[in-house]
Scaffold this active site. Structure first.
Site, PDB file in Angstrom:
ATOM      1  N   VAL A 160       9.326   8.154   0.479  1.00 57.10           N
ATOM      2  CA  VAL A 160       9.703   9.087  -0.685  1.00 57.10           C
ATOM      3  C   VAL A 160       9.063   9.000  -1.987  1.00 57.10           C
ATOM      4  CG1 VAL A 160      12.066   9.653   0.557  1.00 57.10           C
ATOM      5  CG2 VAL A 160      11.817   7.693  -1.212  1.00 57.10           C
TER       6      VAL A 160
ATOM      7  N   ILE B  90       7.099   7.435 -10.355  1.00 57.60           N
ATOM      8  CA  ILE B  90       5.666   7.501 -10.246  1.00 57.60           C
ATOM      9  C   ILE B  90       5.292   7.464 -11.829  1.00 57.60           C
ATOM     10  CG2 ILE B  90       3.781   8.925  -9.702  1.00 57.60           C
ATOM     11  CD1 ILE B  90       5.572  10.056  -7.331  1.00 57.60           C
TER      12      ILE B  90
ATOM     13  N   ILE C 284       8.161   3.291   1.727  1.00 60.92           N
ATOM     14  CA  ILE C 284       9.552   3.929   1.287  1.00 60.92           C
ATOM     15  C   ILE C 284       9.242   5.486   1.914  1.00 60.92           C
ATOM     16  CG2 ILE C 284       9.088   4.517  -1.114  1.00 60.92           C
ATOM     17  CD1 ILE C 284      12.205   3.274  -1.360  1.00 60.92           C
TER      18      ILE C 284
ATOM     19  N   LEU D   4       8.330  -0.269  -7.151  1.00 60.30           N
ATOM     20  CA  LEU D   4       9.720  -0.459  -6.950  1.00 60.30           C
ATOM     21  C   LEU D   4      10.270  -2.043  -7.196  1.00 60.30           C
ATOM     22  CD1 LEU D   4      10.271   1.893  -4.180  1.00 60.30           C
ATOM     23  CD2 LEU D   4      10.995   2.215  -6.438  1.00 60.30           C
TER      24      LEU D   4
ATOM     25  N   THR E  45      10.869  10.144 -12.347  1.00 58.27           N
ATOM     26  CA  THR E  45      10.211   9.112 -13.209  1.00 58.27           C
ATOM     27  C   THR E  45       9.713   7.789 -12.572  1.00 58.27           C
ATOM     28  OG1 THR E  45      12.592   8.330 -13.799  1.00 58.27           O
ATOM     29  CG2 THR E  45      11.610   9.555 -15.481  1.00 58.27           C
TER      30      THR E  45
ATOM     31  N   LYS F 144       4.883  22.109 -10.452  1.00 55.24           N
ATOM     32  CA  LYS F 144       6.303  21.879 -11.205  1.00 55.24           C
ATOM     33  C   LYS F 144       6.277  22.048 -12.508  1.00 55.24           C
ATOM     34  CE  LYS F 144       9.745  18.293 -11.691  1.00 55.24           C
ATOM     35  NZ  LYS F 144      10.095  16.754 -11.894  1.00 55.24           N
TER      36      LYS F 144
ATOM     37  N   SER G 232       1.049  -3.685   5.414  1.00 55.71           N
ATOM     38  CA  SER G 232       1.560  -3.526   6.600  1.00 55.71           C
ATOM     39  C   SER G 232       2.117  -2.323   7.233  1.00 55.71           C
ATOM     40  CB  SER G 232       2.529  -4.830   6.813  1.00 55.71           C
ATOM     41  OG  SER G 232       3.188  -4.462   7.860  1.00 55.71           O
TER      42      SER G 232
ATOM     43  N   GLY H  79       0.742  -1.196  -0.046  1.00 58.04           N
ATOM     44  CA  GLY H  79      -0.006   0.177   0.062  1.00 58.04           C
ATOM     45  C   GLY H  79       0.944   1.169   0.026  1.00 58.04           C
TER      46      GLY H  79
HETATM   47  P1  FAD Z   1       6.732   0.976  -1.098  1.00 60.21           P
HETATM   48  O1  FAD Z   1       6.299   2.442  -0.644  1.00 60.21           O
HETATM   49  O2  FAD Z   1       8.032   0.774  -0.447  1.00 60.21           O
HETATM   50  O3  FAD Z   1       5.498   0.141  -0.538  1.00 60.21           O
HETATM   51  C1  FAD Z   1       5.434  -1.175  -0.384  1.00 60.21           C
HETATM   52  C2  FAD Z   1       4.399  -1.684   0.361  1.00 60.21           C
HETATM   53  O4  FAD Z   1       4.482  -2.966   0.401  1.00 60.21           O
HETATM   54  C3  FAD Z   1       4.241  -1.055   1.837  1.00 60.21           C
HETATM   55  O5  FAD Z   1       2.721  -0.754   1.913  1.00 60.21           O
HETATM   56  C4  FAD Z   1       4.745  -2.143   2.628  1.00 60.21           C
HETATM   57  O6  FAD Z   1       4.105  -2.165   3.835  1.00 60.21           O
HETATM   58  C5  FAD Z   1       4.193  -3.321   1.680  1.00 60.21           C
HETATM   59  N1  FAD Z   1       4.729  -4.535   2.313  1.00 60.21           N
HETATM   60  C6  FAD Z   1       6.020  -5.082   1.904  1.00 60.21           C
HETATM   61  N2  FAD Z   1       6.334  -6.263   2.541  1.00 60.21           N
HETATM   62  C7  FAD Z   1       5.070  -6.667   3.169  1.00 60.21           C
HETATM   63  C8  FAD Z   1       4.703  -7.828   3.650  1.00 60.21           C
HETATM   64  N3  FAD Z   1       5.609  -8.845   4.082  1.00 60.21           N
HETATM   65  N4  FAD Z   1       3.389  -7.939   4.106  1.00 60.21           N
HETATM   66  C9  FAD Z   1       2.564  -6.761   3.941  1.00 60.21           C
HETATM   67  N5  FAD Z   1       2.748  -5.619   3.475  1.00 60.21           N
HETATM   68  C10 FAD Z   1       4.190  -5.602   2.831  1.00 60.21           C
HETATM   69  N6  FAD Z   1       9.720   8.624  -7.778  1.00 60.21           N
HETATM   70  C11 FAD Z   1       8.930   9.779  -8.226  1.00 60.21           C
HETATM   71  O7  FAD Z   1       8.466   9.618  -9.246  1.00 60.21           O
HETATM   72  N7  FAD Z   1       9.500  10.979  -7.987  1.00 60.21           N
HETATM   73  C12 FAD Z   1      10.512  11.328  -6.909  1.00 60.21           C
HETATM   74  O8  FAD Z   1      10.672  12.395  -6.539  1.00 60.21           O
HETATM   75  C13 FAD Z   1      11.058  10.024  -6.359  1.00 60.21           C
HETATM   76  N8  FAD Z   1      11.983  10.394  -5.306  1.00 60.21           N
HETATM   77  C14 FAD Z   1      12.563   9.294  -4.804  1.00 60.21           C
HETATM   78  C15 FAD Z   1      13.674   9.337  -3.819  1.00 60.21           C
HETATM   79  C16 FAD Z   1      14.280   8.262  -3.338  1.00 60.21           C
HETATM   80  C17 FAD Z   1      15.561   8.330  -2.413  1.00 60.21           C
HETATM   81  C18 FAD Z   1      14.006   6.893  -3.644  1.00 60.21           C
HETATM   82  C19 FAD Z   1      14.252   5.720  -2.983  1.00 60.21           C
HETATM   83  C20 FAD Z   1      12.706   6.726  -4.458  1.00 60.21           C
HETATM   84  C21 FAD Z   1      12.284   7.930  -5.253  1.00 60.21           C
HETATM   85  N9  FAD Z   1      10.933   7.719  -5.977  1.00 60.21           N
HETATM   86  C22 FAD Z   1      10.510   8.986  -6.661  1.00 60.21           C
HETATM   87  C23 FAD Z   1      10.233   6.344  -6.266  1.00 60.21           C
HETATM   88  C24 FAD Z   1       9.269   6.396  -5.248  1.00 60.21           C
HETATM   89  O9  FAD Z   1       9.356   6.702  -4.187  1.00 60.21           O
HETATM   90  C25 FAD Z   1       8.543   4.931  -5.718  1.00 60.21           C
HETATM   91  O10 FAD Z   1       8.125   4.766  -7.151  1.00 60.21           O
HETATM   92  C26 FAD Z   1       7.240   5.067  -4.967  1.00 60.21           C
HETATM   93  O11 FAD Z   1       7.069   5.478  -3.758  1.00 60.21           O
HETATM   94  C27 FAD Z   1       6.527   3.593  -5.123  1.00 60.21           C
HETATM   95  O12 FAD Z   1       6.870   3.047  -4.012  1.00 60.21           O
HETATM   96  P2  FAD Z   1       6.316   1.544  -3.804  1.00 60.21           P
HETATM   97  O13 FAD Z   1       4.876   1.741  -3.618  1.00 60.21           O
HETATM   98  O14 FAD Z   1       6.635   0.543  -4.834  1.00 60.21           O
HETATM   99  O15 FAD Z   1       6.865   0.767  -2.556  1.00 60.21           O
END
Ligand code: FAD
Length: 525
Positions: free
Chosen positions: A49, A351, A47, A338, A349, A80, A41, A16
């Site tokens: 950010v 998002i 993450i 990710l 890029t 932006k 969870s 989420g």
């Molecule tokens: P996450 O936010 O990590 O979510 C993972 C989810 O999975 C969470 O809800 C977690 O609780 C759940 N989960 C994991 N394991 C389990 C488990 N065992 N049981 C239940 N749930 C679980 N992108 C942009 O487009 N613009 C930006 O400016 C930008 N800046 C960034 C800066 C940094 C330093 C980094 C590292 C990334 C950046 N990004 C940016 C990328 C962006 O942060 C991600 O693409 C975006 O947040 C998506 O993350 P996600 O949802 O894939 O992962």
């Protein structure tokens, strides 16, 4: 579902974060007969950010049926217009990579071709290249307004914009929207993935408390953990760290300062670069660096010593591995976010790549069962998108004149992918630049702003010789003057945001002027 030959009626999203809730919002908007469940969870968290976007985010909001004004209000968003790159070409230099068009073409000649010709034939006659872009010119003056389509000849007709928003508030906002449309949210930590012993298809996930969640299609949005696509179905990861050598980041918010800038600033540091993203209530900052070239302590000290205001928290470390998942879709698991790969946020890029993952999933949705040609097509497109963005990011590092610092010496002299060196050759020899296909994310305008902004030496296009020098110089002068005048006439970005209504319905009640009316109509386009 264990074999994949039946229609998909139940989608389970694992995770989420931004990826999970962006996916949930769109699927619940369009797939009315599909049951959508999202498990996340709180203990693990997100993450946290990912706060800067590119203009395509507006298409996502429209697709997801999101009221942009409400989003701006609830996520403390700002506008932006582009990214300011500081010290990338050489220390002391800066340029804006602005969104949207640059000036106007003259016949078949694009503004950068005219600019290169004028610079060569009438040295001293041209201004920095970002003076010919309305987004660049407005950004440098901290001005913003919505595009004015009523005035097709004005540079502001084509103004392109995106948003900066608070990542945690954005996920929370999308969660509320998705739940209101019937998405079921399950809180719990997944401890095991259940798979069919013959086909390897995922049949469910087991939570720590023993509950099991089933599904026909699983969208892996578990972030870098890649619980399903990596751990369960075993798709490997291709590392790109020979070109993208940063592997860590420290993120820290600080208080707001005036003026409210309508752009991200990326400033080079000795072993990477630092971002600055202005939101309504704070500024997001972070140092993206290579752990081979700087220690975590040194990186933290650099970051904390270069904030605009007092930090609001301790710097939060993030580790990452640049690269791409071998396949984003395998069996009945689609990785979005990710879990499908990581490219550093230099051009905001990630998002966008989430958004394109969702688009592809809708376009190739296994409504009547899983089809290998559909899966192959999804994977082909996903890989192309990642490689395309990768090359653009590599170019920022590689096209630098910084020297005498080990990190910058490495990236300046490294071998780059052939796809990138071919682009360099064409541009160097003739100032010509072409997209290799409609699917490429960054347009010619983006590439030339970055290459010229960083001092890439390109020869003027030989066909520009057919236009007299005075005509080219006059054309460019007029263009820069009109753009400057229009940029100057726009409202201050901070004032503009403070006057925005908090939702469309409030906007309809409160429309005060025809300009505002027009501007608000644009938000909902
Ligand atoms: P996450 O936010 O990590 O979510 C993972 C989810 O999975 C969470 O809800 C977690 O609780 C759940 N989960 C994991 N394991 C389990 C488990 N065992 N049981 C239940 N749930 C679980 N992108 C942009 O487009 N613009 C930006 O400016 C930008 N800046 C960034 C800066 C940094 C330093 C980094 C590292 C990334 C950046 N990004 C940016 C990328 C962006 O942060 C991600 O693409 C975006 O947040 C998506 O993350 P996600 O949802 O894939 O992962």
């Amino acid at each position: 579902m264990a074999s994949g030959d039946q229609p998909v009626r139940k989608v389970t999203i694992v995770g989420g974060g931004t990826a999970g809730w962006m996916t949930a919002a769109v699927l619940s908007q369009w797939l009315s007969q599909v049951e959508v469940t999202l498990v996340e969870s709180e203990e693990i968290g997100t993450i946290g950010v990912g706060e800067a976007t590119i203009p395509h985010i507006r298409n996502y909001l429209a697709l997801a049926g999101i009221d942009a004004l409400k989003m701006i209000s609830e996520t403390k968003a700002t506008f932006k217009l582009g990214i300011q790159f500081v010290d990338w070409g050489a220390p002391g230099e800066s340029y804006i990579h602005g969104f949207g068009k640059i000036g106007r073409d003259m016949l078949w000649l694009h503004p950068h071709q005219l600019w290169l010709a004028a610079r060569e034939r009438a040295p001293g006659s041209v201004k920095p290249f970002d003076h010919y872009s309305i987004a660049g010119a407005a950004a440098l003056r901290n001005r913003f307004a919505f595009p004015d389509k009523r005035n097709p000849n004005s540079p502001i007709a084509d103004l392109e914009y995106a948003y900066h928003f608070d990542a945690s508030l954005f996920a929370r906002f999308l969660r509320a929207e998705s739940e209101a449309r019937g998405v079921t949210r399950v809180e719990g930590r997944i401890v095991e993935t259940l798979q069919d012993s013959e086909t390897g298809f995922v049949t469910g996930v087991r939570l720590q408390d023993g509950r099991e969640l089933d599904g026909d299609l699983f969208v892996d949005c578990s972030g870098m953990r890649a619980l399903l696509i990596g751990d369960a179905v075993g798709v490997g990861y291709e590392h790109w760290n020979k070109w993208l050598i940063c592997d860590r980041a420290l993120a820290v918010p600080c208080g707001s300062v005036s003026p409210l800038t309508p752009y991200v600033r990326c400033t080079t540091r000795s072993a990477g670069w630092q971002w600055r993203i202005p939101l309504q209530h704070r500024i997001g900052n972070g140092y993206v660096y290579s752990s081979n070239f700087v220690s975590d302590d040194e990186a933290a000290a650099t970051l904390l010593s270069s904030l605009d205001a007092a930090p609001l928290a301790d710097p939060r470390p993030v580790r990452f591995a640049p690269g791409v998942r071998g396949k984003a879709w395998e069996k009945n698991v689609v990785a979005i976010g990710l879990s499908s790969g990581f490219l550093e946020p230099l051009e905001s890029t990630s998002i966008h790549l989430i958004q394109t993952g969702i688009h592809k999933l809708l376009a190739l949705f296994p409504a009547t069962g899983f089809s290998q040609p559909d899966i192959n097509e999804y994977n082909r497109q996903a890989r192309f998108e990642f490689e395309d963005v990768r090359d653009f990011i590599i170019a920022h590092y590689n096209v630098t004149r910084r020297s005498g610092e080990p990190f910058w010496d490495y990236v300046r002299t490294m071998d780059v992918p052939d796809t990138l060196s071919e682009r360099y050759e064409l541009f160097r020899s003739s100032g010509r630049f072409f997209k290799h296909g409609a699917a490429e994310l960054f347009a010619e305008e983006s590439w030339v702003q970055v290459l010229l902004g960083q001092g890439f030496e390109a020869t003027a296009d030989p066909v520009a010789q057919f236009v007299p020098t005075e005509e080219i110089v006059g054309f460019l002068d007029d263009m820069a003057e009109i753009i400057a005048d229009v940029a100057e006439s726009l409202p201050d970005h901070g004032d503009f945001i403070s006057r925005l209504p908090s939702s469309t319905s409030k906007a309809q009640d409160a429309v005060a002027t025809s300009t505002l009316m027009h501007n608000l109509a644009e938000v909902h386009r």
